[in-house]
Scaffold this active site. Sequence first.
Site, PDB file in Angstrom:
ATOM      1  N   LEU A 230       0.812  -0.853  -0.005  1.00  0.00           N
ATOM      2  CA  LEU A 230      -0.193   0.235   0.066  1.00  0.00           C
ATOM      3  C   LEU A 230       1.092   1.374   0.296  1.00  0.00           C
ATOM      4  O   LEU A 230       1.730   1.206   0.606  1.00  0.00           O
ATOM      5  CB  LEU A 230      -0.719   0.153   1.328  1.00  0.00           C
ATOM      6  CG  LEU A 230      -1.605  -0.896   1.690  1.00  0.00           C
ATOM      7  CD1 LEU A 230      -2.964  -0.942   2.301  1.00  0.00           C
ATOM      8  CD2 LEU A 230      -2.608  -1.746   0.384  1.00  0.00           C
TER       9      LEU A 230
ATOM     10  N   HIS B  55       0.056 -13.014   8.152  1.00  0.00           N
ATOM     11  CA  HIS B  55       1.225 -12.757   7.622  1.00  0.00           C
ATOM     12  C   HIS B  55       1.299 -14.169   8.136  1.00  0.00           C
ATOM     13  O   HIS B  55       0.722 -14.542   9.034  1.00  0.00           O
ATOM     14  CB  HIS B  55       3.011 -11.631   8.446  1.00  0.00           C
ATOM     15  CG  HIS B  55       3.828 -12.241   7.722  1.00  0.00           C
ATOM     16  ND1 HIS B  55       4.433 -12.459   6.421  1.00  0.00           N
ATOM     17  CD2 HIS B  55       4.330 -12.857   8.491  1.00  0.00           C
ATOM     18  CE1 HIS B  55       5.252 -12.563   6.324  1.00  0.00           C
ATOM     19  NE2 HIS B  55       5.529 -13.027   7.260  1.00  0.00           N
TER      20      HIS B  55
HETATM   21  C1  GRF Z   1      -2.000 -16.207   3.811  1.00  0.00           C
HETATM   22  O1  GRF Z   1      -0.620 -17.381   4.134  1.00  0.00           O
HETATM   23  C2  GRF Z   1      -1.847 -14.851   4.293  1.00  0.00           C
HETATM   24  O2  GRF Z   1      -0.444 -15.393   5.325  1.00  0.00           O
HETATM   25  C3  GRF Z   1      -0.244 -14.423   3.235  1.00  0.00           C
HETATM   26  O3  GRF Z   1      -1.708 -14.594   2.371  1.00  0.00           O
HETATM   27  C4  GRF Z   1      -2.583 -16.191   1.888  1.00  0.00           C
HETATM   28  C5  GRF Z   1      -3.817 -15.713   1.602  1.00  0.00           C
HETATM   29  O4  GRF Z   1      -3.845 -17.028   1.603  1.00  0.00           O
HETATM   30  N1  GRF Z   1      -0.713 -12.778   3.774  1.00  0.00           N
HETATM   31  P1  GRF Z   1      -5.487 -17.066   1.089  1.00  0.00           P
HETATM   32  O5  GRF Z   1      -6.165 -16.252  -0.113  1.00  0.00           O
HETATM   33  O6  GRF Z   1      -6.655 -16.195   2.246  1.00  0.00           O
HETATM   34  O7  GRF Z   1      -6.284 -18.534   1.110  1.00  0.00           O
END
Ligand code: GRF
Length: 199
Positions: free
Chosen positions: A92, A108
């Site tokens: 962002l 994360h």
């Molecule tokens: C997750 O592993 C999250 O930690 C990261 O991106 C992934 C998203 O997965 N920021 P999803 O699209 O919610 O299945």
Amino acid sequence: MNIAILCSGNGTNLQAIIDGVKSGYIPAKIALVASDNKDAYALTRAKQAGIDTLVLNKKDFTSREEFDKEIVKNLKKRGAELIVLAGFMRLLSPYFIKEYKNRIMNIHPALLPSFKGTRGIKDALESGVKVTGPTVHFVDEKLDHGPIILQKAVEVRGDDTEEALLERVHAEEHKIYPEAVKLFVEGRLKIEGRRVRIL
Ligand code: GRF
């Protein structure tokens, strides 16, 4: 409270939040799901749940800020008060972050401040840590850096593969992300410097 969710991919975290809203666990309305990827399965999930969607293509904008201005315009139009990043694969701009200061969350797949960046699972596995897990945090100007809201420890097994570990980390993400959103919506998160107090 109206919330908006930004996604680029599969949207399993989006689904967990949709389910949380549907069941009444999260007392909020998802006013918009926006994506920078027209093929994101997250968009299908949103449509199936009857949620408005928006797709923006970075090629249509001259800069990151112009792109973000268009998103922010749409978020404001819908009265979004919390912006949830759920696998949104774009940084962002400072403009966006300023417009929604302390109102943007991210998830994360590692225990921050360890293993920032896009390889949170792989880096944890390769480093040999015995424990990893997801982090929900507020977003500030630095990557994977803002005040931490919730974390959950996941044990790394001796015979783990990236896929197996990812699956177990994801399972915990789907619990702590709806929980963090609920806490925010209920006004129970208080930021004190780097720390977030849960009221
Ligand atoms: C997750 O592993 C999250 O930690 C990261 O991106 C992934 C998203 O997965 N920021 P999803 O699209 O919610 O299945």
